[in-house]
Write an enzyme that holds these catalytic residues in place. Structure first.
Site, mmCIF file in Angstrom:
data_model
loop_
_atom_site.group_PDB
_atom_site.id
_atom_site.type_symbol
_atom_site.label_atom_id
_atom_site.label_comp_id
_atom_site.label_asym_id
_atom_site.label_seq_id
_atom_site.Cartn_x
_atom_site.Cartn_y
_atom_site.Cartn_z
ATOM 1 N N HIS A 94 0.833 -1.208 0.000
ATOM 2 C CA HIS A 94 0.000 0.000 0.000
ATOM 3 C C HIS A 94 0.870 1.261 0.000
ATOM 4 C CE1 HIS A 94 -4.091 -1.625 0.485
ATOM 5 N NE2 HIS A 94 -3.517 -2.591 1.202
ATOM 6 N N ASP B 141 -0.206 -4.801 5.733
ATOM 7 C CA ASP B 141 -1.234 -5.690 5.199
ATOM 8 C C ASP B 141 -1.146 -5.837 3.693
ATOM 9 O OD1 ASP B 141 -2.010 -2.955 5.098
ATOM 10 O OD2 ASP B 141 -4.052 -3.551 4.584
ATOM 11 N N GLU B 142 -1.695 -6.928 3.224
ATOM 12 C CA GLU B 142 -1.971 -7.180 1.809
ATOM 13 C C GLU B 142 -0.738 -7.040 0.904
ATOM 14 O OE1 GLU B 142 -6.717 -6.198 1.603
ATOM 15 O OE2 GLU B 142 -5.349 -4.561 1.121
ATOM 16 N N VAL B 143 0.382 -7.607 1.345
ATOM 17 C CA VAL B 143 1.542 -7.699 0.465
ATOM 18 C C VAL B 143 1.304 -8.902 -0.446
ATOM 19 C CG1 VAL B 143 4.017 -8.117 0.332
ATOM 20 C CG2 VAL B 143 3.091 -6.641 2.139
#
Length: 858
Positions: A441, A527-529
């Site tokens: 992100h 988050d969300e790698v």
């Protein structure tokens, strides 16, 4: 006749000139017809044609181009850009090419088969996309056109309409008024004297005798520890009385802030007597919250029209919070909110005793905090608009459109702005936790540091240029994030990434120090790698040869966490992050799964756990992490994601990937056994409770690791202060109740029938309290909030229309002549015989209304 050579030369030149003039004269009409098309005369409509296309999990939609000019809209030479959250599978007529640029930013341009659009005519482009489309929120947004010959010049589409509800799907995409009618029937009108005096509910309330008259002669008495709280009370009283009370030692007609021993940090006691008000606390926070409770006794109309005096009922209150951490996460990265709106939100949080603002300041689509030593973070990363190179701004996102510098796509808080926010929040006992997203992100930061690298490289400062670079320029890794980006992850193998993070931490700490605001943690996201990152990075491959602990690309995750944790600990801070910071990949029987990571369990990490969506398989994640020893902040999608739409209706703004979230879901959340309050799956079906049979339950030890609760407002679809307030309220009121108030009786009884009866009574009283005091107050408090007013419920039986309101104190107005209802329209009081089209809407006391419900004669 023979002419001298010089004369022949002149004659030849003359003939050439004459031919050129003839050609120009003949070409004038052609030039006139090829003048640029006036984009202001192009109207674009987006239409949902059908869901469940050919029985598949796909939908058909169309762009309709209306040529309202007197010129042809050309068959080529243009591109239409827009934001769109859906994946297009095919264009059914092959007239255009549809491509995803990055994230949800897309482009559409003509193919060979596209034909020009005649004046007054229209061209239709149909396509098939993945999934379903349920609301206006799903439509493309931020449309603008770019001519190929001027690729840097963008022209916004000013005439754009959305038709999200075709007639054949209206019943599927719009909530039934009859269903709303049944929901509203649960709420029974209650007498004012039976309603709770305060929200959140105090631990103990004892009614007294008589009233205290708060007037312009009232004084404030305070022990020195509470000077800040006394000054804030002085200001608030001045707002409702039109005159500031003075500080004095007088005993009667006084509000007294007195220090006592033995109370917890946020606990307080209040005694409202006819002659005085006594506030007792051991700490300033308790004194502050005591006065917030007193403010709830003020008549709601004084926030709009100051009074000479106020009568406050005599009462004794003893109170302390259930959770010490009560937080709202506000995302200003996807779409920006002004400093004024943030200060207003802080006033709201203080009123309802929410003590933390988790400030989501950075993401792929924007960097919102000035870092003076890294100016590109805001000159580039905070600026969205059309660009072909992203050297001075980043791509548009979430409908922010073509024009750079315009809010809410662009914008940031200067250092003085941020310090002002910190001071304002600290005075109201609200800690601000900054979130600086890493390593995923991070697209806005990456593009900003690329721009910095290029600037310094041009200046010949190569060593300084690479100091904060966030990408390996030779990286050939291929990945795609959840939001569709292929270039939004920092390369954690680069030492410059940790230079960058440490510089951020130092700069942020300096601002907190200047503001004299507390800072114990920085939320680093985490988050969300996506899968695929770093796999083809020379820097990553080199590090794997040097560090024996990094054997696979998965190990880079733990390498990164160790490094950033060391940075934070060196500054006497602990690490906060989303749930991934506490998880480790492993395999069981050859299948990949996540477990609580034993390596960091004693490092003091705080994990914010959002993923509990019923039916997705991770329902017990928060409890597993807490049981394993991690400090957990419950931040569940199912009950606390306030950006989710209130209900399944095409007219309701908001996302719905995690389900729908109405006013009630935050209220009925049971933190320590949320399986009990799991009611519906994201698609609205009843939860099969068997999914919890093998899920881990919260142990007593795990319960001690539940730090508190946090609500989230993500801003992908929130583009204004009014839109923010609509999604925030009244959901936040139920959240505040659950975060502060003691365990309600309905949550701890074992008999299901008794539990349901107690719950329905409690909810009905809570709704009545909101309708009679909280929402009327919020119409004017802190400048007024644009909270949501639910539309009326309607039931038609034997030709008679019956209507009701979610909030019993709100009125329903209706019309029968096709006009839009107003406060001057007829008031619904009894069933109506349907003889024509009836339009109905709910109105609050200030005259603001819900959306309109239309009922037509059968």
């Amino acid at each position: 006749m023979n002419f001298p050579a010089i004369i022949l030369t002149h004659i030849t030149k003359y003939r050439v000139l004459l031919k050129m003039m003839t050609v120009l004269i003949l070409f004038v009409p052609v030039l006139a017809n090829t003048q640029p098309f006036d984009v202001e005369k192009l109207a674009v409509e987006w239409k949902l044609e059908q869901n469940n296309y050919q029985g598949r999990e796909e939908f058909e939609a169309a762009f309709v181009f209306h040529n309202k000019s007197n010129r042809l809209f050309p068959a080529g030479g243009w591109r239409l850009y827009f934001s769109y959250p859906r994946t297009v599978l095919s264009v059914t007529d092959q007239q255009v090419i549809f491509k995803n640029v990055n994230g949800e930013f897309c482009v559409l341009y003509p193919a060979t088969g596209f034909t020009s659009i005649k004046p007054g005519d229209k061209g239709i482009v149909k396509y098939i996309a993945k999934g379903k489309s349920f609301s206006y929120t799903d439509a493309p947004s931020g449309l603008y056109l770019v001519w190929d010959h001027t690729p840097e010049q963008a022209i916004p589409i000013q005439h754009y309409t959305i038709n999200a509800v075709p007639q054949k799907e209206a019943m599927l995409l719009k909530k039934s008024p009859a269903l709303q009618y049944e929901i509203n029937k649960r709420i029974q009108a209650a007498q004012t004297d039976s309603l709770p005096l305060f929200i959140p509910t105090p631990v103990k309330v004892i009614a007294g005798n008589g009233v205290f008259n708060l007037n312009r002669e009232t004084v404030i008495v305070f022990d020195s520890l509470f000077i800040n709280e006394a000054k804030i009370a002085q200001t608030d009283i001045g707002l409702v009385l039109g005159s500031l009370p003075v500080f004095s030692n007088r005993k009667n007609n006084a509000i007294s802030f007195k220090k006592v021993t033995g109370l917890s940090k946020e606990a307080f006691r209040i005694s409202i007597l006819p002659e005085r008000i006594n506030i007792e606390a051991s700490y300033p926070a308790g004194a502050f919250y005591a006065f917030q409770s007193i403010k709830q006794l003020f008549p709601v109309n004084v926030w709009s029209t100051p009074a000479n005096s106020l009568e406050l009922k005599a009462v004794t209150i003893e109170d302390a919070p259930r959770f010490s951490y009560r937080s709202l996460m506000l995302d200003v990265a996807r779409n920006f909110q002004t400093k004024a709106e943030v200060l207003k939100v802080i006033d709201l949080l203080a009123l309802y005793k929410i003590n933390t603002l988790h400030f989501h300041l950075t993401d792929d689509e924007g960097w919102r905090l000035e870092i003076p030593t890294l100016p590109e973070l805001t000159t580039v990363g905070a600026n969205r608009g059309h660009t072909t190179h992203e050297k001075n701004r980043i791509l548009p996102a979430y409908g922010s459109g073509a024009i750079a510098g315009n809010k809410p796509g662009s914008g940031y808080y200067s250092k003085p702005d941020f310090i002002e926010i910190l001071k304002y929040a600290s005075a109201r006992h609200i800690q601000v936790i900054p979130e600086l997203e890493t390593p995923g992100h991070a697209r806005a930061a990456i593009k900003a540091m690329n721009a910095r690298y290029e600037r310094l490289s041009r200046e010949g400062k190569q060593q300084e240029a690479v100091k904060y670079l966030l990408q390996d320029t030779a990286d050939q890794s291929v990945y795609r994030s959840v939001q569709g980006y292929h270039d939004n992850v920092m390369n954690v193998a680069l030492p410059s990434v940790y230079n960058f993070i440490e510089e951020l931490v130092d700069q942020v700490l300096a601002m907190y120090t200047e503001a004299n605001a507390p800072l114990s943690t920085i939320h680093l996201g985490g988050d969300e790698v996506p899968a695929g990152v770093w796999q083809r990075s020379p820097a990553a491959l080199a590090l794997m040869k040097q560090d024996l602990n990094v054997k696979t690309t998965d190990d880079f995750w733990y390498y990164y966490l160790s490094k950033v944790n060391d940075i934070l600990q060196s500054k006497k801070l602990y690490l906060s992050g989303w749930e991934e910071v506490a998880m480790r990949k492993t395999k069981l029987d050859g299948k990949q799964l996540y477990i609580p990571n034993p390596d960091f369990v004693n490092k003091g990490f705080h994990a914010y756990v959002w993923n509990n969506v019923w039916g997705w398989g991770m329902e017990d994640l928060a409890y597993r992490l807490a049981n394993a020893g991690y400090k957990v902040v419950l931040s569940p999608v199912t009950n606390f994601y306030f950006d989710l739409a209130y209900e399944k209706d095409a007219d309701e703004p908001g996302l719905y990937w995690g389900g729908y979230l109405n006013e009630e879901k935050p209220f009925y959340f049971n933190p320590f056994d949320y399986y009990k309050t799991a009611k519906e799956t994201p698609d609205g079906k009843k939860v099969d409770t068997k999914i919890f049979d093998k899920k881990e339950r919260l142990t007593d030890y795990g319960r001690s690791n539940i730090v508190g609760l946090q609500a989230q407002v993500w801003s992908e679809k929130i583009s204004s202060p009014a839109a923010l307030e609509y999604m925030l309220l009244p959901k936040l009121i139920g959240f505040a109740e659950r975060a502060w108030a003691p365990d309600p009786l309905w949550s701890i009884v074992s008999d299901s029938l008794t539990q349901q009866q107690l719950y329905e009574k409690a909810w009905s009283l809570f709704v009545n309290k909101m309708a009679t005091s909280e929402l009327p107050r919020l119409e004017y408090f802190a400048g007024g909030f644009q909270y949501r007013i639910p539309p009326p419920g309607v039931s038609v039986q034997q030709g008679m229309l019956m209507a009701n309101s979610y909030y019993p104190a709100f009125k329903i107005h209706y019309t029968t002549d096709g006009s839009e209802p107003s406060v001057k329209s007829s008031v619904y009081e009894a069933p109506i015989l349907i003889k024509a089209t009836i339009k109905l809407a709910v109105f609050n006391g200030a005259g603001r209304k819900s959306r309109t419900i239309v009922v037509q004669q059968p």
